[in-house]
Design a protein around this motif. Structure first.
Motif, PDB file in Angstrom:
ATOM      1  N   THR A  81       0.863  -1.166   0.000  1.00 39.81           N
ATOM      2  CA  THR A  81       0.000   0.000   0.000  1.00 39.81           C
ATOM      3  C   THR A  81       0.904   1.221   0.000  1.00 39.81           C
ATOM      4  OG1 THR A  81      -1.741   1.213   1.124  1.00 39.81           O
ATOM      5  CG2 THR A  81      -0.236  -0.009   2.531  1.00 39.81           C
ATOM      6  N   ILE A  82       0.657   2.119  -0.895  1.00 37.06           N
ATOM      7  CA  ILE A  82       1.380   3.390  -0.863  1.00 37.06           C
ATOM      8  C   ILE A  82       0.779   4.228   0.256  1.00 37.06           C
ATOM      9  CG2 ILE A  82       1.861   5.527  -2.114  1.00 37.06           C
ATOM     10  CD1 ILE A  82       1.842   3.855  -4.676  1.00 37.06           C
ATOM     11  N   ASP A  83      -0.547   4.192   0.328  1.00 35.58           N
ATOM     12  CA  ASP A  83      -1.285   4.915   1.357  1.00 35.58           C
ATOM     13  C   ASP A  83      -2.636   4.223   1.543  1.00 35.58           C
ATOM     14  OD1 ASP A  83      -2.282   6.934   3.107  1.00 35.58           O
ATOM     15  OD2 ASP A  83      -3.226   7.906   1.394  1.00 35.58           O
ATOM     16  N   PRO A  84      -2.824   3.483   2.646  1.00 39.28           N
ATOM     17  CA  PRO A  84      -4.071   2.733   2.809  1.00 39.28           C
ATOM     18  C   PRO A  84      -5.304   3.622   2.944  1.00 39.28           C
ATOM     19  CG  PRO A  84      -2.781   2.656   4.828  1.00 39.28           C
ATOM     20  CD  PRO A  84      -1.921   3.311   3.784  1.00 39.28           C
ATOM     21  N   ILE A  85      -5.137   4.830   3.444  1.00 38.88           N
ATOM     22  CA  ILE A  85      -6.291   5.710   3.634  1.00 38.88           C
ATOM     23  C   ILE A  85      -6.941   6.061   2.297  1.00 38.88           C
ATOM     24  CG2 ILE A  85      -7.012   8.003   4.413  1.00 38.88           C
ATOM     25  CD1 ILE A  85      -4.848   7.679   6.629  1.00 38.88           C
ATOM     26  N   SER A  86      -6.115   6.291   1.277  1.00 35.51           N
ATOM     27  CA  SER A  86      -6.665   6.630  -0.040  1.00 35.51           C
ATOM     28  C   SER A  86      -6.869   5.397  -0.918  1.00 35.51           C
ATOM     29  CB  SER A  86      -5.763   7.644  -0.745  1.00 35.51           C
ATOM     30  OG  SER A  86      -4.469   7.107  -0.903  1.00 35.51           O
ATOM     31  N   GLY A  87      -6.609   4.207  -0.378  1.00 36.53           N
ATOM     32  CA  GLY A  87      -6.871   2.975  -1.115  1.00 36.53           C
ATOM     33  C   GLY A  87      -5.871   2.656  -2.203  1.00 36.53           C
ATOM     34  N   MET A  88      -4.655   3.172  -2.098  1.00 36.89           N
ATOM     35  CA  MET A  88      -3.651   2.906  -3.135  1.00 36.89           C
ATOM     36  C   MET A  88      -2.875   1.630  -2.794  1.00 36.89           C
ATOM     37  SD  MET A  88      -2.221   6.606  -4.400  1.00 36.89           S
ATOM     38  CE  MET A  88      -1.670   7.213  -2.812  1.00 36.89           C
ATOM     39  N   SER A 107      -7.274  -1.715  -7.282  1.00 38.58           N
ATOM     40  CA  SER A 107      -8.656  -1.230  -7.357  1.00 38.58           C
ATOM     41  C   SER A 107      -9.097  -0.837  -8.767  1.00 38.58           C
ATOM     42  CB  SER A 107      -8.846  -0.043  -6.415  1.00 38.58           C
ATOM     43  OG  SER A 107      -7.986   1.004  -6.786  1.00 38.58           O
ATOM     44  N   HIS A 108      -8.183  -0.784  -9.707  1.00 40.31           N
ATOM     45  CA  HIS A 108      -8.540  -0.385 -11.074  1.00 40.31           C
ATOM     46  C   HIS A 108      -8.775  -1.569 -12.008  1.00 40.31           C
ATOM     47  CE1 HIS A 108      -8.135   3.984 -10.825  1.00 40.31           C
ATOM     48  NE2 HIS A 108      -7.198   3.743  -9.924  1.00 40.31           N
ATOM     49  N   ILE A 109      -8.595  -2.785 -11.515  1.00 43.30           N
ATOM     50  CA  ILE A 109      -8.783  -3.967 -12.360  1.00 43.30           C
ATOM     51  C   ILE A 109     -10.259  -4.285 -12.480  1.00 43.30           C
ATOM     52  CG2 ILE A 109      -8.342  -6.445 -12.583  1.00 43.30           C
ATOM     53  CD1 ILE A 109      -5.714  -5.964 -11.040  1.00 43.30           C
TER      54      ILE A 109
END
Length: 177
Positions: A81-88, A107-109
């Motif tokens: 996760t790059i940043d779990p808060i933003s869902g990355m 999340s983009h798949i």
């Protein structure tokens, strides 16, 4: 495309779909950054971009990989996760130490399909299609491991948030002296 205010480095955002490894005319590794609304090229390999993105959010690629290992035990081709808060949440297609490694935003798949001889085509939510030189089984495994990591990390974050809410309620109900 969003640029870091302190450098001229493009930032990975929740709109970033994938970082695809390619080679330039001089055979140097570059990154094709797929965004929801377009794409652009950066003159460094994808894993270097991932490391910079992680550092922007206070860690490093290695630190995020170690965190994944601690959360769910994944040690090789670990999703991060790059940043779990933003869902990355992203996962690598091959070893991140290879300049040929691409990174895909979980999340983009939309769906994946077997490619003719070898490889897997990913169809992203924005309709963009890209073929990766990774077997269908390996791609499916990476997607499932990323989903498991997201689930476990999100549960930890929810647990922490619940305790913070309880502490805040205690302090809010404590009378002043």
């Amino acid at each position: 495309m969003i640029f870091n205010l302190y450098t001229d480095t493009p930032e990975i955002t929740p709109l970033t779909v994938a970082l695809i490894s390619r080679r330039d005319a001089n055979n140097k590794p570059i990154t094709v950054v797929l965004e929801e609304q377009g794409e652009y090229t950066v003159s460094s390999p994808p894993s270097k971009m991932m490391d910079l993105a992680c550092k922007y959010f206070g860690s490093s690629l290695k630190g995020r990989q170690e965190g994944t290992r601690d959360v769910c035990g994944i040690t090789h081709k670990a999703p991060i996760t790059i940043d779990p808060i933003s869902g990355m949440y992203f996962f690598p297609t091959i070893s991140p130490s290879s300049p040929e490694c691409s990174w895909i935003a979980h999340s983009h798949i939309d769906q994946i399909q077997k490619n003719n001889d070898y490889g897997t085509e990913i169809i992203f939510r924005n309709g963009k299609r890209t073929v990766f030189e990774i077997s269908y089984g390996s791609m499916l495994n990476q997607i499932q491991r990323t989903a498991q990591f997201r689930y476990l990390l999100n549960n930890r974050l929810k647990f922490l948030q619940n305790h913070l809410d309880q502490v805040a309620e205690i302090f809010a109900s404590t009378p002043e002296k």
